[in-house]
Design a protein around this motif. Structure first.
Motif, PDB file in Angstrom:
ATOM      1  N   THR A 189      50.006  46.299  38.936  1.00 41.54           N
ATOM      2  CA  THR A 189      48.830  46.244  37.784  1.00 41.54           C
ATOM      3  C   THR A 189      48.930  44.838  37.094  1.00 41.54           C
ATOM      4  O   THR A 189      47.707  44.239  36.627  1.00 41.54           O
ATOM      5  CB  THR A 189      49.275  47.370  36.757  1.00 41.54           C
ATOM      6  OG1 THR A 189      49.165  48.712  37.845  1.00 41.54           O
ATOM      7  CG2 THR A 189      48.234  47.662  35.814  1.00 41.54           C
ATOM      8  N   THR A 190      50.105  44.436  36.743  1.00 45.93           N
ATOM      9  CA  THR A 190      50.117  43.454  36.077  1.00 45.93           C
ATOM     10  C   THR A 190      49.381  42.340  37.000  1.00 45.93           C
ATOM     11  O   THR A 190      48.939  41.164  36.466  1.00 45.93           O
ATOM     12  CB  THR A 190      51.772  42.883  36.019  1.00 45.93           C
ATOM     13  OG1 THR A 190      52.245  43.937  35.135  1.00 45.93           O
ATOM     14  CG2 THR A 190      51.704  41.390  35.143  1.00 45.93           C
TER      15      THR A 190
ATOM     16  N   PRO B   8      56.551  49.769  45.315  1.00 42.46           N
ATOM     17  CA  PRO B   8      56.905  51.099  44.685  1.00 42.46           C
ATOM     18  C   PRO B   8      56.389  50.956  42.956  1.00 42.46           C
ATOM     19  O   PRO B   8      56.139  49.877  42.420  1.00 42.46           O
ATOM     20  CB  PRO B   8      58.366  50.984  44.784  1.00 42.46           C
ATOM     21  CG  PRO B   8      58.604  49.460  45.152  1.00 42.46           C
ATOM     22  CD  PRO B   8      57.464  49.256  46.037  1.00 42.46           C
ATOM     23  N   ASN B   9      56.339  52.034  42.378  1.00 44.59           N
ATOM     24  CA  ASN B   9      56.134  52.029  41.219  1.00 44.59           C
ATOM     25  C   ASN B   9      56.711  50.838  40.254  1.00 44.59           C
ATOM     26  O   ASN B   9      57.930  50.922  40.435  1.00 44.59           O
ATOM     27  CB  ASN B   9      56.442  53.632  40.300  1.00 44.59           C
ATOM     28  CG  ASN B   9      55.505  54.566  40.837  1.00 44.59           C
ATOM     29  OD1 ASN B   9      54.383  54.180  41.152  1.00 44.59           O
ATOM     30  ND2 ASN B   9      55.987  55.802  40.762  1.00 44.59           N
ATOM     31  N   GLY B  10      56.255  50.306  39.238  1.00 44.71           N
ATOM     32  CA  GLY B  10      56.788  49.346  38.602  1.00 44.71           C
ATOM     33  C   GLY B  10      57.041  48.210  39.415  1.00 44.71           C
ATOM     34  O   GLY B  10      57.698  47.048  38.850  1.00 44.71           O
ATOM     35  N   ALA B  11      56.452  47.755  40.548  1.00 44.83           N
ATOM     36  CA  ALA B  11      56.646  46.499  41.311  1.00 44.83           C
ATOM     37  C   ALA B  11      55.915  45.293  40.538  1.00 44.83           C
ATOM     38  O   ALA B  11      56.180  44.402  40.970  1.00 44.83           O
ATOM     39  CB  ALA B  11      56.065  46.923  42.533  1.00 44.83           C
ATOM     40  N   GLY B  12      54.850  45.785  39.944  1.00 45.24           N
ATOM     41  CA  GLY B  12      54.116  44.619  39.306  1.00 45.24           C
ATOM     42  C   GLY B  12      52.580  44.594  39.687  1.00 45.24           C
ATOM     43  O   GLY B  12      51.872  43.649  39.670  1.00 45.24           O
TER      44      GLY B  12
ATOM     45  N   HIS C 161      48.209  53.558  46.122  1.00 50.57           N
ATOM     46  CA  HIS C 161      49.729  54.437  46.688  1.00 50.57           C
ATOM     47  C   HIS C 161      49.554  55.120  47.887  1.00 50.57           C
ATOM     48  O   HIS C 161      50.396  55.207  48.699  1.00 50.57           O
ATOM     49  CB  HIS C 161      50.029  55.077  45.678  1.00 50.57           C
ATOM     50  CG  HIS C 161      50.782  54.526  44.264  1.00 50.57           C
ATOM     51  ND1 HIS C 161      51.840  53.918  44.352  1.00 50.57           N
ATOM     52  CD2 HIS C 161      50.097  54.429  43.129  1.00 50.57           C
ATOM     53  CE1 HIS C 161      52.022  53.243  43.177  1.00 50.57           C
ATOM     54  NE2 HIS C 161      51.127  53.558  42.509  1.00 50.57           N
TER      55      HIS C 161
ATOM     56  N   LEU D 198      61.407  40.296  30.450  1.00 58.03           N
ATOM     57  CA  LEU D 198      61.217  40.842  31.758  1.00 58.03           C
ATOM     58  C   LEU D 198      60.049  40.323  32.478  1.00 58.03           C
ATOM     59  O   LEU D 198      59.229  39.630  32.206  1.00 58.03           O
ATOM     60  CB  LEU D 198      60.505  42.297  31.347  1.00 58.03           C
ATOM     61  CG  LEU D 198      60.276  43.250  32.693  1.00 58.03           C
ATOM     62  CD1 LEU D 198      60.822  44.510  32.529  1.00 58.03           C
ATOM     63  CD2 LEU D 198      58.978  43.112  32.913  1.00 58.03           C
TER      64      LEU D 198
ATOM     65  N   PHE E 179      57.189  39.090  30.243  1.00 61.41           N
ATOM     66  CA  PHE E 179      56.885  39.775  29.072  1.00 61.41           C
ATOM     67  C   PHE E 179      58.372  39.892  28.347  1.00 61.41           C
ATOM     68  O   PHE E 179      59.212  40.560  28.715  1.00 61.41           O
ATOM     69  CB  PHE E 179      56.695  41.312  29.191  1.00 61.41           C
ATOM     70  CG  PHE E 179      55.235  41.681  30.016  1.00 61.41           C
ATOM     71  CD1 PHE E 179      54.068  41.520  29.187  1.00 61.41           C
ATOM     72  CD2 PHE E 179      55.299  41.993  31.348  1.00 61.41           C
ATOM     73  CE1 PHE E 179      52.843  41.620  29.912  1.00 61.41           C
ATOM     74  CE2 PHE E 179      54.043  42.237  31.841  1.00 61.41           C
ATOM     75  CZ  PHE E 179      52.847  41.961  31.302  1.00 61.41           C
TER      76      PHE E 179
HETATM   77  N1  LIG Z   1      52.347  44.747  28.336  1.00 59.81           N
HETATM   78  C1  LIG Z   1      53.674  44.693  29.102  1.00 59.81           C
HETATM   79  N2  LIG Z   1      54.857  44.413  28.126  1.00 59.81           N
HETATM   80  C2  LIG Z   1      55.870  44.561  28.748  1.00 59.81           C
HETATM   81  N3  LIG Z   1      56.156  44.927  29.972  1.00 59.81           N
HETATM   82  C3  LIG Z   1      55.135  45.224  30.664  1.00 59.81           C
HETATM   83  C4  LIG Z   1      53.896  45.214  30.201  1.00 59.81           C
HETATM   84  N4  LIG Z   1      53.155  45.700  31.354  1.00 59.81           N
HETATM   85  C5  LIG Z   1      53.889  45.883  32.420  1.00 59.81           C
HETATM   86  N5  LIG Z   1      55.178  45.589  31.911  1.00 59.81           N
HETATM   87  C6  LIG Z   1      56.487  45.867  32.712  1.00 59.81           C
HETATM   88  O1  LIG Z   1      56.145  44.966  33.964  1.00 59.81           O
HETATM   89  C7  LIG Z   1      56.621  45.675  35.239  1.00 59.81           C
HETATM   90  C8  LIG Z   1      55.816  45.936  36.256  1.00 59.81           C
HETATM   91  O2  LIG Z   1      54.840  46.857  35.608  1.00 59.81           O
HETATM   92  P1  LIG Z   1      53.265  47.154  36.543  1.00 59.81           P
HETATM   93  O3  LIG Z   1      52.557  48.131  35.537  1.00 59.81           O
HETATM   94  O4  LIG Z   1      52.473  45.838  36.582  1.00 59.81           O
HETATM   95  O5  LIG Z   1      53.573  47.800  37.850  1.00 59.81           O
HETATM   96  P2  LIG Z   1      53.105  48.475  38.835  1.00 59.81           P
HETATM   97  O6  LIG Z   1      53.508  48.291  40.304  1.00 59.81           O
HETATM   98  O7  LIG Z   1      51.356  48.537  38.419  1.00 59.81           O
HETATM   99  O8  LIG Z   1      53.405  50.070  38.763  1.00 59.81           O
HETATM  100  P3  LIG Z   1      52.703  51.261  38.885  1.00 59.81           P
HETATM  101  O9  LIG Z   1      52.454  51.298  40.424  1.00 59.81           O
HETATM  102  O10 LIG Z   1      53.608  52.368  38.085  1.00 59.81           O
HETATM  103  O11 LIG Z   1      51.441  51.342  38.019  1.00 59.81           O
HETATM  104  C9  LIG Z   1      57.313  47.160  34.682  1.00 59.81           C
HETATM  105  O12 LIG Z   1      58.804  46.873  34.500  1.00 59.81           O
HETATM  106  C10 LIG Z   1      56.678  47.495  33.374  1.00 59.81           C
HETATM  107  O13 LIG Z   1      57.328  48.091  32.497  1.00 59.81           O
END
Ligand SMILES: Nc1ncnc2c1ncn2[C@@H]1O[C@H](COP(=O)(O)OP(=O)(O)OP(=O)(O)O)[C@@H](O)[C@H]1O
Length: 249
Positions: free
Chosen positions: A44-45, A38-42, A203, A17, A14
């Motif tokens: 969901t992406t 952990p939170n923000g590990a990615g 989680h 990032l 992104f």
């Molecule tokens: N559409 C987007 N645009 C910019 N950055 C994004 C976008 N989607 C996710 N990110 C960033 O990518 C990283 C991974 O996010 P993601 O939501 O995939 O993590 P996660 O492991 O699912 O977290 P959580 O468990 O908190 O949901 C984070 O730093 C987030 O801010």
């Protein structure tokens, strides 16, 4: 045997990032695999890349050995790659009967004619079977938004199941579910048929460790380690990540 689902060098940026870093991951046929981090590990992406909600910046996604990287989310569902949603996305004013009928009609190619098809024998039999499997038989005619939260989450899984998944991605199925109703979710997931390969993103470690026979740990967009639950539980790098003492960069 060909893997149910595989990624090769999958990446997502992104802007500056990097949310997914060169992830090569294999979901075996019949897998009971959990993805944690952990939170923000990615997480969901990564799921969004698997399902086609987001386009990958690099790398490939293979479903039963076939490259689906350029296919739309809908086309991937038709090929059997189905996810549940983290956030409740059901229609609150429909009943589970109507919701399941919609999903099954879509699956049978009857899309748009569900109100007629609800009366069809094949659809009714299918709805009954799915409702019984997920403990929804006694609430089929209640409005979804009046159901206990655990039942709504079960309906989400039931809808995904009604799409006849070969690979089922369960995205935090127990999130927000009160303690008293968690057992039902756990039991429903444990009872999924072996032909369905399952990737659980979660989680809740109790759920992860009761369900998974294999666990992958995602940290900072990359796979840190993968293995059997006891190996993951004992891994000092995993402990460091979860205890916040992350000293490996
Ligand atoms: N559409 C987007 N645009 C910019 N950055 C994004 C976008 N989607 C996710 N990110 C960033 O990518 C990283 C991974 O996010 P993601 O939501 O995939 O993590 P996660 O492991 O699912 O977290 P959580 O468990 O908190 O949901 C984070 O730093 C987030 O801010």
């Amino acid at each position: 045997m060909t893997a149910a689902l595989e990624t090769r060098g999958l990446a997502k940026r992104f802007g500056g990032l990097v949310a997914t870093r060169d992830v090569s991951f294999t979901l075996e046929q019949g897998a009971r695999h959990a993805l944690i981090g952990p939170n923000g590990a990615g997480k969901t992406t990564f799921v969004n890349l698997l399902t086609g909600v987001l386009p990958a910046s690099a790398g490939r996604v293979l479903l039963a050995g076939e490259d689906v990287t350029s296919l739309s989310a809908e086309a991937r569902v038709r090929r059997g790659l189905v996810r549940t949603f983290q956030i409740n996305q059901l229609f609150g004013d429909l009943t589970p009967l109507e919701t399941l009928a919609l999903a099954i009609d879509e699956q049978l190619g009857l899309g748009g004619r569900w109100s007629h098809a609800v009366g069809g024998d094949a659809v009714v039999a299918e709805i009954t079977a799915v409702a019984e499997r997920f403990g929804l038989a006694d609430v089929l005619d209640s409005r979804t938004d009046t159901l206990p939260y655990g039942k709504q989450r079960l309906l989400e899984i039931a809808v995904a199941f009604a799409c006849k998944p070969k690979v089922l991605l369960l995205d935090e199925p127990a999130a927000g579910v009160p303690e008293a109703e968690r057992r039902d979710i756990l039991d429903a997931i444990a009872a999924l048929p072996v032909e369905v390969s399952v990737l659980l993103i979660e989680h809740d470690m109790d759920l992860v460790f009761s369900f998974a026979r294999r666990i992958s740990v995602l940290v900072d967009g990359a796979l840190l380690v993968e293995g059997e639950p006891e190996v993951i539980a004992a891994d000092p790098r995993v402990r460091a990540v979860y205890l916040g003492g992350n000293d490996h960069g």
